[in-house]
Write a protein that holds these residues in place. Structure first.
Motif, PDB file in Angstrom:
ATOM      1  N   TRP A 174       3.242  20.718 -95.570  1.00 48.03           N
ATOM      2  CA  TRP A 174       3.336  19.470 -95.233  1.00 48.03           C
ATOM      3  C   TRP A 174       4.537  19.120 -95.076  1.00 48.03           C
ATOM      4  O   TRP A 174       4.843  18.145 -93.579  1.00 48.03           O
ATOM      5  CB  TRP A 174       3.076  18.326 -97.150  1.00 48.03           C
ATOM      6  N   ALA A 175       5.908  19.334 -94.743  1.00 41.62           N
ATOM      7  CA  ALA A 175       7.119  18.737 -94.722  1.00 41.62           C
ATOM      8  C   ALA A 175       6.919  20.002 -92.886  1.00 41.62           C
ATOM      9  O   ALA A 175       7.472  18.786 -91.882  1.00 41.62           O
ATOM     10  CB  ALA A 175       8.196  19.082 -95.354  1.00 41.62           C
ATOM     11  N   ASP A 176       6.597  21.395 -93.041  1.00 43.02           N
ATOM     12  CA  ASP A 176       6.142  21.480 -91.689  1.00 43.02           C
ATOM     13  C   ASP A 176       5.690  21.326 -90.534  1.00 43.02           C
ATOM     14  O   ASP A 176       5.616  20.772 -89.228  1.00 43.02           O
ATOM     15  CB  ASP A 176       5.729  22.918 -91.225  1.00 43.02           C
ATOM     16  N   TYR A 177       3.781  20.368 -91.435  1.00 47.13           N
ATOM     17  CA  TYR A 177       3.369  20.094 -91.040  1.00 47.13           C
ATOM     18  C   TYR A 177       3.828  18.797 -90.137  1.00 47.13           C
ATOM     19  O   TYR A 177       4.019  17.953 -89.003  1.00 47.13           O
ATOM     20  CB  TYR A 177       1.862  19.464 -91.591  1.00 47.13           C
ATOM     21  N   THR A 178       4.596  17.503 -90.970  1.00 51.01           N
ATOM     22  CA  THR A 178       5.107  16.129 -90.686  1.00 51.01           C
ATOM     23  C   THR A 178       6.274  16.286 -89.638  1.00 51.01           C
ATOM     24  O   THR A 178       6.471  15.919 -88.545  1.00 51.01           O
ATOM     25  CB  THR A 178       5.976  15.625 -92.049  1.00 51.01           C
ATOM     26  N   GLU A 179       7.066  17.374 -89.681  1.00 47.34           N
ATOM     27  CA  GLU A 179       8.178  18.198 -88.505  1.00 47.34           C
ATOM     28  C   GLU A 179       7.379  17.885 -87.214  1.00 47.34           C
ATOM     29  O   GLU A 179       7.857  17.415 -86.529  1.00 47.34           O
ATOM     30  CB  GLU A 179       8.925  18.944 -89.736  1.00 47.34           C
ATOM     31  N   LEU A 180       6.553  18.317 -87.259  1.00 49.76           N
ATOM     32  CA  LEU A 180       5.810  18.387 -85.932  1.00 49.76           C
ATOM     33  C   LEU A 180       4.623  17.400 -85.400  1.00 49.76           C
ATOM     34  O   LEU A 180       3.884  17.938 -84.757  1.00 49.76           O
ATOM     35  CB  LEU A 180       4.918  20.023 -85.344  1.00 49.76           C
ATOM     36  N   GLY A 181       5.220  15.780 -86.004  1.00 48.84           N
ATOM     37  CA  GLY A 181       4.038  15.020 -85.475  1.00 48.84           C
ATOM     38  C   GLY A 181       3.281  14.704 -85.932  1.00 48.84           C
ATOM     39  O   GLY A 181       2.613  13.905 -86.135  1.00 48.84           O
ATOM     40  N   GLY A 182       2.575  15.790 -87.494  1.00 48.83           N
ATOM     41  CA  GLY A 182       1.458  15.733 -88.346  1.00 48.83           C
ATOM     42  C   GLY A 182       1.749  14.692 -88.768  1.00 48.83           C
ATOM     43  O   GLY A 182       2.650  14.446 -88.859  1.00 48.83           O
ATOM     44  N   THR A 183       0.552  13.731 -88.977  1.00 47.59           N
ATOM     45  CA  THR A 183       0.041  12.193 -89.997  1.00 47.59           C
ATOM     46  C   THR A 183      -1.540  12.950 -90.727  1.00 47.59           C
ATOM     47  O   THR A 183      -2.429  13.246 -90.313  1.00 47.59           O
ATOM     48  CB  THR A 183       0.117  10.654 -89.356  1.00 47.59           C
ATOM     49  N   GLU A 184      -1.328  12.049 -91.524  1.00 54.46           N
ATOM     50  CA  GLU A 184      -2.931  11.759 -92.437  1.00 54.46           C
ATOM     51  C   GLU A 184      -3.657  10.732 -92.051  1.00 54.46           C
ATOM     52  O   GLU A 184      -4.500  11.319 -92.035  1.00 54.46           O
ATOM     53  CB  GLU A 184      -2.466  11.303 -94.550  1.00 54.46           C
ATOM     54  N   GLU A 185      -3.617   9.950 -91.084  1.00 54.19           N
ATOM     55  CA  GLU A 185      -3.824   9.290 -90.672  1.00 54.19           C
ATOM     56  C   GLU A 185      -5.179   9.186 -89.283  1.00 54.19           C
ATOM     57  O   GLU A 185      -5.956   9.509 -89.382  1.00 54.19           O
ATOM     58  CB  GLU A 185      -3.330   7.968 -90.524  1.00 54.19           C
ATOM     59  N   LYS A 229       9.434  26.113 -93.111  1.00 54.77           N
ATOM     60  CA  LYS A 229       9.641  25.881 -94.670  1.00 54.77           C
ATOM     61  C   LYS A 229       9.295  26.827 -95.200  1.00 54.77           C
ATOM     62  O   LYS A 229       9.365  26.932 -96.556  1.00 54.77           O
ATOM     63  CB  LYS A 229      10.220  24.546 -94.382  1.00 54.77           C
ATOM     64  N   MET A 230       7.580  27.023 -95.032  1.00 51.28           N
ATOM     65  CA  MET A 230       6.930  26.474 -95.587  1.00 51.28           C
ATOM     66  C   MET A 230       7.091  28.557 -96.311  1.00 51.28           C
ATOM     67  O   MET A 230       6.696  29.360 -97.297  1.00 51.28           O
ATOM     68  CB  MET A 230       5.125  26.855 -95.753  1.00 51.28           C
ATOM     69  N   TYR A 231       7.714  28.888 -95.550  1.00 50.32           N
ATOM     70  CA  TYR A 231       8.318  30.586 -95.875  1.00 50.32           C
ATOM     71  C   TYR A 231       9.519  30.786 -95.920  1.00 50.32           C
ATOM     72  O   TYR A 231       9.534  32.386 -96.219  1.00 50.32           O
ATOM     73  CB  TYR A 231       8.227  31.327 -94.510  1.00 50.32           C
ATOM     74  N   ALA A 232      10.131  29.448 -96.257  1.00 51.17           N
ATOM     75  CA  ALA A 232      11.665  29.952 -96.199  1.00 51.17           C
ATOM     76  C   ALA A 232      11.628  30.195 -98.248  1.00 51.17           C
ATOM     77  O   ALA A 232      12.439  30.738 -98.749  1.00 51.17           O
ATOM     78  CB  ALA A 232      12.579  28.449 -96.564  1.00 51.17           C
ATOM     79  N   PHE A 233      10.459  29.642 -98.922  1.00 47.40           N
ATOM     80  CA  PHE A 233      10.739  29.561-100.340  1.00 47.40           C
ATOM     81  C   PHE A 233      11.977  29.289-101.262  1.00 47.40           C
ATOM     82  O   PHE A 233      12.577  29.913-101.832  1.00 47.40           O
ATOM     83  CB  PHE A 233      10.088  30.954-101.230  1.00 47.40           C
ATOM     84  N   GLU A 234      12.767  28.095-100.715  1.00 46.20           N
ATOM     85  CA  GLU A 234      14.381  27.918-101.049  1.00 46.20           C
ATOM     86  C   GLU A 234      14.186  27.291-102.470  1.00 46.20           C
ATOM     87  O   GLU A 234      14.981  27.588-103.139  1.00 46.20           O
ATOM     88  CB  GLU A 234      13.926  26.595-100.765  1.00 46.20           C
ATOM     89  N   TYR A 274      -0.405  25.188 -83.967  1.00 44.10           N
ATOM     90  CA  TYR A 274       0.216  25.576 -85.031  1.00 44.10           C
ATOM     91  C   TYR A 274       0.163  24.172 -86.288  1.00 44.10           C
ATOM     92  O   TYR A 274       0.344  24.847 -87.540  1.00 44.10           O
ATOM     93  CB  TYR A 274       2.336  26.267 -85.571  1.00 44.10           C
ATOM     94  N   LYS A 275      -0.046  23.319 -85.750  1.00 44.35           N
ATOM     95  CA  LYS A 275       0.554  21.906 -86.453  1.00 44.35           C
ATOM     96  C   LYS A 275      -1.314  21.520 -86.946  1.00 44.35           C
ATOM     97  O   LYS A 275      -1.835  21.860 -88.282  1.00 44.35           O
ATOM     98  CB  LYS A 275       0.443  20.483 -85.561  1.00 44.35           C
ATOM     99  N   THR A 276      -2.503  22.295 -85.829  1.00 44.49           N
ATOM    100  CA  THR A 276      -4.410  22.536 -86.175  1.00 44.49           C
ATOM    101  C   THR A 276      -3.688  22.944 -88.308  1.00 44.49           C
ATOM    102  O   THR A 276      -4.420  23.156 -89.338  1.00 44.49           O
ATOM    103  CB  THR A 276      -4.673  22.739 -85.421  1.00 44.49           C
ATOM    104  N   TYR A 277      -3.259  24.575 -87.535  1.00 45.19           N
ATOM    105  CA  TYR A 277      -3.427  25.785 -88.816  1.00 45.19           C
ATOM    106  C   TYR A 277      -2.534  24.938 -90.007  1.00 45.19           C
ATOM    107  O   TYR A 277      -2.925  25.344 -90.894  1.00 45.19           O
ATOM    108  CB  TYR A 277      -2.987  26.837 -88.114  1.00 45.19           C
ATOM    109  N   LEU A 278      -1.686  24.415 -89.751  1.00 47.41           N
ATOM    110  CA  LEU A 278      -0.958  23.552 -91.140  1.00 47.41           C
ATOM    111  C   LEU A 278      -1.986  22.672 -92.365  1.00 47.41           C
ATOM    112  O   LEU A 278      -1.414  22.793 -93.125  1.00 47.41           O
ATOM    113  CB  LEU A 278       1.043  23.172 -90.930  1.00 47.41           C
ATOM    114  N   TRP A 279      -2.252  21.813 -91.197  1.00 47.56           N
ATOM    115  CA  TRP A 279      -3.532  20.840 -91.364  1.00 47.56           C
ATOM    116  C   TRP A 279      -4.331  21.671 -92.020  1.00 47.56           C
ATOM    117  O   TRP A 279      -4.170  21.437 -93.592  1.00 47.56           O
ATOM    118  CB  TRP A 279      -3.791  20.061 -90.161  1.00 47.56           C
TER     119      TRP A 279
END
Length: 195
Positions: free
Chosen positions: A81-92, A146-151, A33-38
């Motif tokens: 991006w928030a969902d991605y980083t929540e799962l430990g994803g980084t830009e580096e 979060k990407m599906y919440a449309f807050e 899922y992290k790869t999908y989010l990226w």
């Protein structure tokens, strides 16, 4: 006809991909899922920047504001991006970017950048899907979804779907089919990765 019926076969083909089915079943690993989010962030970041610059998210005709509301709160790149980083994803140290993601980004820049109708077709496919199926996916994927919440959305989900539909026409079908075909390719390529 409607854009939904004109694109039904391409839409169903994307939904039937193994990767998409696993996401809907709740059996997807965090790494997948992290790869999908990226990959989604890379696409939405470009699509939304270009669509914003062309006024796709604003009123269709600013001089007629009564029934012509902007698509406030539909932008998703920051939430992805928030969902991605929540799962430990980084830009580096990002996960794999599949070739179809780069092809999709290139398509938006080369073929849609100055065409509001083409951009709207991609917003229809991506964002309408997240407003519809995304609501079911949110509880089945790792993280908070979060990407599906449309807050920040100022309309109900159904109102937003109607605002998007009001911006579409049957002539957008070829470009919407391209968007669905990119989704299919991305799902196929993500499914082929080793996690």
């Amino acid at each position: 006809m409607s854009l939904a019926s004109l694109t039904q076969v391409a839409h169903q083909n994307a939904e039937r991909q193994e990767f998409a089915r696993r996401m809907m079943s709740g059996t997807m690993s965090e790494a997948e899922y992290k790869t999908y989010l990226w990959n989604m962030w890379l696409i939405y970041d470009v699509l939304e920047d270009v669509a914003l610059s062309m006024g796709v998210f604003g009123p269709m005709d600013p001089s007629m504001p009564d029934n012509d509301l902007p698509l406030d709160g539909l932008i998703q790149a920051d939430d992805i991006w928030a969902d991605y980083t929540e799962l430990g994803g980084t830009e580096e140290n990002p996960p794999t970017t599949v070739p179809a993601t780069e092809e999709y980004r290139s398509h938006i820049i080369k073929n849609c950048q100055h065409d509001k109708d083409k951009l709207t077709a991609h917003v229809y496919v991506r964002h309408m899907g997240d407003l519809s199926g995304g609501q079911m996916i949110a509880s089945k994927v790792p993280g908070s979804g979060k990407m599906y919440a449309f807050e920040e959305m100022t309309h109900s989900v159904e109102e937003m779907k109607e605002l998007i539909r009001a911006r579409t026409n049957d002539d957008m079908a070829p470009e919407a089919i391209i968007a669905f075909d990119f989704s299919t390719k991305i799902f196929e390529q993500l499914n082929d990765l080793t996690y």
